[in-house]
Design an enzyme around this catalytic site. Structure first.
Site, short mmCIF file in Angstrom:
data_model
loop_
_atom_site.label_atom_id
_atom_site.label_comp_id
_atom_site.label_asym_id
_atom_site.label_seq_id
_atom_site.Cartn_x
_atom_site.Cartn_y
_atom_site.Cartn_z
N HIS A 150 2.07 4.27 -3.01
CA HIS A 150 1.65 6.10 -2.30
C HIS A 150 3.33 6.67 -2.81
O HIS A 150 2.84 7.54 -3.79
CB HIS A 150 1.31 6.29 -1.51
CG HIS A 150 -0.10 5.82 -0.46
ND1 HIS A 150 -0.93 7.34 -1.12
CD2 HIS A 150 -0.17 5.70 0.54
CE1 HIS A 150 -2.00 6.62 -0.72
NE2 HIS A 150 -1.66 5.69 0.28
N GLU A 180 -4.77 8.17 -2.84
CA GLU A 180 -5.24 6.23 -2.59
C GLU A 180 -4.72 5.27 -3.71
O GLU A 180 -5.17 4.29 -3.31
CB GLU A 180 -6.56 7.06 -1.73
CG GLU A 180 -6.73 5.43 -0.29
CD GLU A 180 -5.99 5.56 0.51
OE1 GLU A 180 -4.49 6.42 0.41
OE2 GLU A 180 -5.67 4.29 1.07
N HIS A 204 0.82 -1.34 0.04
CA HIS A 204 0.27 -0.12 0.13
C HIS A 204 0.88 1.18 0.02
O HIS A 204 0.34 2.65 -1.11
CB HIS A 204 -1.10 0.44 1.22
CG HIS A 204 -2.03 1.36 1.07
ND1 HIS A 204 -3.45 1.42 1.25
CD2 HIS A 204 -1.37 1.98 1.97
CE1 HIS A 204 -3.84 2.38 1.18
NE2 HIS A 204 -2.63 2.74 1.76
N GLU A 205 1.57 1.48 0.51
CA GLU A 205 2.77 2.53 1.11
C GLU A 205 3.39 2.74 0.01
O GLU A 205 3.52 3.55 -1.00
CB GLU A 205 3.69 2.81 2.23
CG GLU A 205 2.22 2.24 3.54
CD GLU A 205 1.59 3.85 3.73
OE1 GLU A 205 1.79 4.90 2.83
OE2 GLU A 205 0.45 3.48 4.11
ZN ZN Z 1 -3.48 5.54 2.00
#
Ligand code: ZN
Length: 492
Positions: free
Chosen positions: A264, A290, A260-261
């Protein structure tokens, strides 16, 4: 003589240098700060924040922006000026008194929230929350809005999005997702035992680094550290940091927070470095940000093809834990569905019901004189109605998220928007790159990077989220793509 656009660019870069210095200090705050250094750090950050606010809201900045807005500039430059002018006019609306008062009310609210959560007692936070609600409603009035006061807050996080659009989206979430989950094959609802076996911390850390490298995260322009809540923070495209957390009894926690990170971070590392400090070199919106993390975490990172490449690697690190776990069982296991009371622990379907509840409550806050104590009751009722969950205590109920105590109202919807954008982007990416699945199975992400660079990264904030989505996929945000994605995934 320097052109006035060059002066604008120099000013924006100076402000970005200050903001990024604040970011370095905040990162350090979360990752390495000694126990007793908090107040000193808070003061240093406040000084720099005031300095950057002063620079940006100076009369001379306003004049420069107004003058430039009357010049005939190329498209991207003109866009930068119009976005900066809008930001300037917004920031100018707040008197120094209001800004001070807000920061005080927030700091008291955050303190009360931390204590309330620890003691599991909403009553400690309730009066502070009431004060905060009064203040953010004032903020909405100062900002100004069309149709619904909540629109003023949404504009801060997701420019262009309005209650009217979100009502339709969250109606879809509750009316379509609830029956979808109810009718799913029960085999998806069984938690596999391998997820909670014991996984050595150091080995998890090493595996996480391998996944990040495999995704294309550039460790020469970033690093990973440990923090209690995983996050990504950028100091400019050449230095983008990520953090993770490791739980020996929950291997999925580290793995998907890394992915997830990582999503980003790839976005931040992929922005146009030449546009440093300018809107065209910054992320489009929180929802689009997101979408990048969710695309990697779920659409790619929970797919069969992704794990065709990474599962053998994972098994090398943890041969005993995955002994006899066939790839298909692993795939089903990492996509299992279960309802619970906590948003951050939710699966990718229930997640949006948690957000829908917060959206409805926030809308209520801005359209009625509702009090904190009634919010708690509503919270618990909605959890029962949408998720069938009884809220056992305040810490696991209305106190679970930090956002309100930070004064962030209007932030939650961007989480769901991110997933819905991700499904639509993933669909367009697969249509443009027919061999996407085969590539992923080999750990080759070149088409993913290429598509994201071309359609998302290079534009920065030049287009708002809706425009960007339309340019990239041919239509504005459509919840149907998310329904298609989950229908296909959970059909078998
Ligand atoms: Zn996030």
């Amino acid at each position: 003589m320097t052109s006035s656009y060059a002066s604008y660019q120099a000013l924006m870069q100076k402000i970005a240098d200050i903001s990024n210095a604040i970011a370095v200090m905040s990162w350090d705050n979360e990752v390495y700060l000694p126990d007793d250094s908090g107040p000193l750090r808070a003061r240093q950050i406040a000084t720099l924040a005031a300095l950057s606010h002063e620079l940006f809201t100076a009369k001379s900045t306003g004049k420069l922006l107004v003058d430039l807005s009357r010049e005939k500039l190329p498209f991207k430059k003109a866009k930068n000026i119009s976005i900066s002018l809008k930001d300037y006019q917004r920031d100018k609306k707040f008197t120094p008194d209001f800004v001070m008062q807000k920061s005080m009310v927030i700091s008291q609210a955050y303190h009360a929230w931390s204590e309330a959560k620890k003691k599991n007692d909403f009553n400690i936070f309730a009066p502070r929350l009431d004060a905060l609600i009064k203040l953010v409603k004032e903020e909405a009035t100062i900002l100004g809005y069309d149709e619904h006061p909540y629109n003023a807050m949404l504009e801060l996080y997701e420019p262009g999005i309005k209650v009217a659009k979100l009502d339709t989206l969250f109606d879809d979430v509750t009316s379509r997702l609830v029956p979808f989950i109810q009718n799913m094959d029960p085999s998806w609802k069984k938690k596999p035992s391998f997820l909670s076996a014991k996984f050595d911390k150091d080995l998890q850390w090493k595996f996480g680094i391998e996944v990040l490298k495999g995704m294309g995260y550039d460790f020469k322009k970033g690093r990973q550290d440990i923090s209690s809540h995983p996050f990504t923070i950028s100091f400019g495209t050449d230095d983008v940091r990520v953090t993770t957390r490791i739980d020996e009894r929950d291997f999925s926690n580290m793995t998907w927070s890394c992915i997830h990170e990582g999503g980003h971070a790839l976005y931040e590392q992929g922005l146009d470095a030449r546009e440093y400090g300018l809107p065209s070199g910054s992320a489009a919106s929180l929802g689009i940000h997101e979408s990048q993390s969710r695309l990697w975490e779920n659409n790619l990172g929970r797919s069969r093809s992704f794990w065709q490449h990474f599962y053998p690697m994972l098994k090398k690190y943890f041969p005993a834990q995955f002994k006899g776990v066939k790839p298909e069982d692993f795939y089903k296991g990492i996509n299992f569905i279960s309802k619970n009371a906590i948003r951050t622990e939710a699966d990718e379907l229930h997640y949006h019901l948690h957000v829908a509840i917060r959206y409805e409550l926030e809308k209520e806050i801005f359209s009625s004189p509702i009090k904190a104590k009634d919010l708690k009751q509503l919270w618990n009722e909605k959890y029962k109605a949408y998720l069938g969950v009884d809220i056992k205590n305040d810490s696991q109920g209305i106190l679970q998220d930090v956002h309100w105590s930070h004064g962030s109202f209007g932030y939650f919807p961007t989480y769901s928007l991110g997933s819905f954008y991700a499904a639509q982007f993933h669909h367009a990416m697969a249509a443009e790159h027919k061999d996407l699945e085969d590539q992923l199975a080999k750990g080759d992400f070149s088409s993913v990077h290429q598509w994201l660079k071309k359609h998302i990264y290079r534009h920065g904030k030049t287009y708002n989220a809706e425009e960007l989505c339309k340019k990239a996929t041919g239509s504005t945000l459509d919840f149907q793509y998310f329904m298609n994605y989950i229908s296909e995934k959970y059909s078998g």
